[in-house]
Design an enzyme around this catalytic site. Structure first.
Site, PDB file in Angstrom:
ATOM      1  N   CYS A  68      -0.660   4.114   2.012  1.00 52.59           N
ATOM      2  CA  CYS A  68      -0.460   3.989   3.456  1.00 52.59           C
ATOM      3  C   CYS A  68       0.971   4.331   3.867  1.00 52.59           C
ATOM      4  O   CYS A  68       1.189   5.028   4.870  1.00 52.59           O
ATOM      5  CB  CYS A  68      -0.753   2.561   3.911  1.00 52.59           C
ATOM      6  SG  CYS A  68      -2.319   1.873   3.376  1.00 52.59           S
ATOM      7  N   ASP A  69       1.951   3.831   3.117  1.00 57.05           N
ATOM      8  CA  ASP A  69       3.325   3.806   3.604  1.00 57.05           C
ATOM      9  C   ASP A  69       4.328   4.681   2.853  1.00 57.05           C
ATOM     10  O   ASP A  69       5.460   4.851   3.319  1.00 57.05           O
ATOM     11  CB  ASP A  69       3.832   2.360   3.593  1.00 57.05           C
ATOM     12  CG  ASP A  69       3.031   1.465   4.521  1.00 57.05           C
ATOM     13  OD1 ASP A  69       2.541   1.967   5.543  1.00 57.05           O
ATOM     14  OD2 ASP A  69       2.885   0.264   4.222  1.00 57.05           O
ATOM     15  N   CYS A 128       0.832  -1.210   0.000  1.00 62.51           N
ATOM     16  CA  CYS A 128       0.000   0.000   0.000  1.00 62.51           C
ATOM     17  C   CYS A 128       0.863   1.257   0.000  1.00 62.51           C
ATOM     18  O   CYS A 128       1.351   1.682   1.055  1.00 62.51           O
ATOM     19  CB  CYS A 128      -0.927  -0.012   1.217  1.00 62.51           C
ATOM     20  SG  CYS A 128      -1.959   1.472   1.337  1.00 62.51           S
TER      21      CYS A 128
END
Length: 309
Positions: free
Chosen positions: A138-139, A135
């Site tokens: 997300c990261d 992701c």
């Protein structure tokens, strides 16, 4: 939640499940939507959607799913955070066992989607969350100014690599073939991006690291056989998806890859049980097709319930 019988239970609250909920609730069916995580599914971690009709400037996956979720609840669809542990589709009343309770319905729509597929190489599980990710939304911010690897060649891999390039100084896109599978417009963007370098004809063999996380990826050129270590501090993986069907345990027919076999009416091998979205054997897995699947499945389920009354 107490034991209760509904007209329709929808398993999964992604685009397919929530679209089905809108159509079913507007048909005045009593509808329960079960989602083990947050409503929205995989699309919640999609940075930007440009190909969903009606939004010419695009919008984030989270924003789109918030709108669809609000719409479903406006028509009184009940959305509950619960994991389905076991299903019994053997009778006219379908039974689902949850944690501590059981719910029943006259029809069921399975819209559980699919999860990112793993590479199955050494170090992948060990460093998951310590540099290995599926992701970028997300990261990616954790890799500001860093050098990272990305694995894949489809739309998701290219789109997420472009997103990564907003944060990382260098993104190596590792692809086993000599051409990408992504749509042409995404290919054009990645070829023009100076921060992204494509490593053709290559596959990862191992993800290496230390106490602080990922340090390199061992690569193999599939044409020459040559192996090398690519120094990176992160590795993002986008090599397809695996359907979320393990909980079904043989209750409906699946294809060889585990996707639910369903016809154009979304009907599975069990009367009154339908499949919609990424979890079924479909040639295209996009938000727009999932939404269409959900509408068809809900309409067919309503007809089934009416005819079996």
């Amino acid at each position: 939640m107490k034991n209760k019988q509904y007209d329709l239970i929808i398993i999964g609250a992604g685009p397919a499940g929530l679209s089905a909920a809108i159509y079913a609730a507007r048909a005045r069916l009593s509808v329960l939507v079960l989602e083990e995580a947050a409503p929205g599914g995989q699309i919640l971690v999609t940075d930007w959607i440009e190909n969903y009709p009606g939004f010419p400037e695009g919008l984030s996956g989270a924003d789109l799913m918030m709108k669809i979720s609000e719409q479903a609840q406006r028509f009184d669809a009940e959305i509950v955070t619960e994991e389905v542990l076991e299903t019994d589709f053997s009778g006219p009343v379908k039974k689902l066992r949850l944690s501590g309770t059981e719910v029943e319905a006259r029809a069921v729509i399975i819209a559980t989607g699919a999860s990112p597929r793993k590479l199955g190489i050494a170090g992948e599980d060990k460093y998951y969350g310590q540099g290995v990710s599926t992701c970028a939304t997300c990261d990616a911010p954790f890799f500001k100014g860093a050098t990272v690897a990305a694995v894949g060649g489809g739309d998701t891999a290219v789109q997420e690599s472009l997103f990564l390039s907003r944060f990382a100084d260098k993104v190596y896109l590792i692809h086993r073939r000599d051409e990408l599978r992504a749509t042409r417009i995404l290919q054009e963007r990645v070829f023009e991006n100076e921060k992204v370098e494509i490593l053709w004809d290559s596959i990862p063999l191992e993800i290496k690291g230390g106490d602080a996380g990922v340090e390199s990826v061992r690569l193999k050129n599939v044409k020459t056989g040559e192996q090398s270590d690519l120094p990176v501090s992160g590795c993002f993986i986008w090599v397809g998806v695996t359907p979320n069907t393990a909980f079904l345990k043989g209750t409906v027919d699946l294809d060889k890859n585990g996707f639910i076999i369903a016809d154009q009416r979304m009907q599975t091998s069990v009367p009154g049980v339908y499949a919609a979205g990424d979890v079924r054997n479909t040639p295209l897995r996009q938000v727009v097709t999932a939404v269409g699947d959900g509408a068809v499945a809900a309409t067919e389920a309503a007809h089934y319930i009416e005819s079996s009354s």
